[in-house]
Design an enzyme around this catalytic site. Structure first.
Site, PDB file in Angstrom:
ATOM      1  N   GLU A  35       0.703  -1.295  -0.089  1.00  0.00           N
ATOM      2  CA  GLU A  35      -0.026  -0.107  -0.016  1.00  0.00           C
ATOM      3  C   GLU A  35       0.904   1.333  -0.003  1.00  0.00           C
ATOM      4  OE1 GLU A  35      -4.407   1.049   1.534  1.00  0.00           O
ATOM      5  OE2 GLU A  35      -3.216  -0.068   2.808  1.00  0.00           O
ATOM      6  N   TYR A 106       0.172  -7.489  -1.673  1.00  0.00           N
ATOM      7  CA  TYR A 106      -1.101  -6.991  -1.082  1.00  0.00           C
ATOM      8  C   TYR A 106      -2.089  -7.738  -1.519  1.00  0.00           C
ATOM      9  CZ  TYR A 106      -4.002  -3.039   0.180  1.00  0.00           C
ATOM     10  OH  TYR A 106      -5.057  -2.217   0.767  1.00  0.00           O
ATOM     11  N   ASP A 145       0.793  -7.978   3.265  1.00  0.00           N
ATOM     12  CA  ASP A 145      -0.657  -7.939   4.099  1.00  0.00           C
ATOM     13  C   ASP A 145      -1.633  -8.771   3.222  1.00  0.00           C
ATOM     14  OD1 ASP A 145      -3.207  -7.193   4.760  1.00  0.00           O
ATOM     15  OD2 ASP A 145      -2.961  -4.861   4.112  1.00  0.00           O
ATOM     16  N   ASN A 147      -4.627  -9.758   4.185  1.00  0.00           N
ATOM     17  CA  ASN A 147      -6.081  -9.382   4.573  1.00  0.00           C
ATOM     18  C   ASN A 147      -6.972 -10.328   4.611  1.00  0.00           C
ATOM     19  OD1 ASN A 147      -6.968  -6.447   4.091  1.00  0.00           O
ATOM     20  ND2 ASN A 147      -6.133  -6.592   2.066  1.00  0.00           N
ATOM     21  N   ASP A 242      -1.617   2.060  10.221  1.00  0.00           N
ATOM     22  CA  ASP A 242      -2.361   1.518  10.986  1.00  0.00           C
ATOM     23  C   ASP A 242      -1.838  -0.128  11.097  1.00  0.00           C
ATOM     24  OD1 ASP A 242      -2.891   1.104   8.041  1.00  0.00           O
ATOM     25  OD2 ASP A 242      -5.051   1.085   8.305  1.00  0.00           O
TER      26      ASP A 242
END
Length: 254
Positions: A35, A106, A145, A147, A242
């Site tokens: 990201e 990602y 990541d 997810n 985050d």
């Protein structure tokens, strides 16, 4: 050998929130970012001592994107997985080293109400097939990541999140399928019972201060590398996004 992965949620923003200091202090051999939300030509900063490889979104600028910085020049670097439907969002970089491939990913978010679950499932299948093909050549390390929180232990409030994006049966099932192809979730392999270990926290509801989080950032290692896994860490004290960075420490090849 130290490898780091971090969803920086916008690299330019993270640069002003301690990224250069973190990079200098941690001094990883390779660091993979997700990201990045930028094109390489927008970078007005440098990372001395690192070869830089960027895969930015071409379908929507300022969205998604990955980068890989390496002290050792890889033997080869490829971008994407060879599927036009997925490669425009800049989600995958593969760097080849003498004894393994390093792949940063990602994974697409399924979005609220799982509006993008079909795209996600198709990506999962294509990405898994891509990794299996790489594994035929040499061992593979996957980071990024992804997810998904795989098990109940991997998020603070599992029961209330069953079926939600990141904790749906479909996403968790695809993660299990990937592990079954010969990969170890390195953190859970070393720390099977460690709870309250998260890598992402919502910006809402004071979630990080309360450690109401999810473990969705991973280092997966080819089972053939099991004897080289020295440690797998979640650097939850590191701010700037985050997400927090995750880290894999490998012993030198015997």
């Amino acid at each position: 050998m130290k490898l780091v992965s971090w969803n920086v949620n916008g690299l330019r923003a993270c640069m002003g929130k301690g990224f250069p200091e973190f990079l200098k202090a941690e001094a990883p051999d390779m660091i993979c970012l997700q990201e990045t939300k930028m094109q390489q030509e927008q970078a007005d900063f440098e990372f001395p001592g690192y070869y830089e490889y960027w895969n930015s979104s071409i379908v929507k600028k300022g969205y998604s994107g990955t980068a890989l910085f390496s002290r050792e020049e890889p033997q080869s670097v490829t971008f994407g997985i060879g599927h036009e439907a997925f490669d425009g969002e800049g989600r995958v970089i593969t760097a080849e080293y003498p004894d393994f491939y390093l792949v940063t990913v990602y994974t697409p978010n399924s979005q609220r109400e799982l509006t993008r679950i079909q795209f996600r499932m198709e990506f999962e299948d294509a990405f898994r097939a891509y990794l299996v093909t790489l594994k035929e050549k040499k061992p593979v390390i996957v980071c990024g990541d992804m997810n998904v929180a795989h098990k109940f232990i991997d998020l603070k409030n599992p029961k209330s999140n069953i079926g939600n994006a990141g904790f749906s049966y479909e996403e968790r099932g695809k993660f299990s399928e990937l592990l079954a192809c010969g990969f170890l979730d390195t953190f859970r392999h070393l720390y099977p019972e460690r709870a309250s270990a998260y890598s992402w926290w919502s910006y809402m509801y004071n979630s990080r201060a309360n450690n109401t989080g999810w473990r969705i950032d991973y280092f997966l290692a080819d089972e053939r590398l099991e004897n080289r896994i020295e440690d797998s860490r979640i650097l939850s004290e590191v701010m700037g996004s985050d997400h927090c960075p995750v880290e894999l420490v490998l012993k030198d090849e015997e």
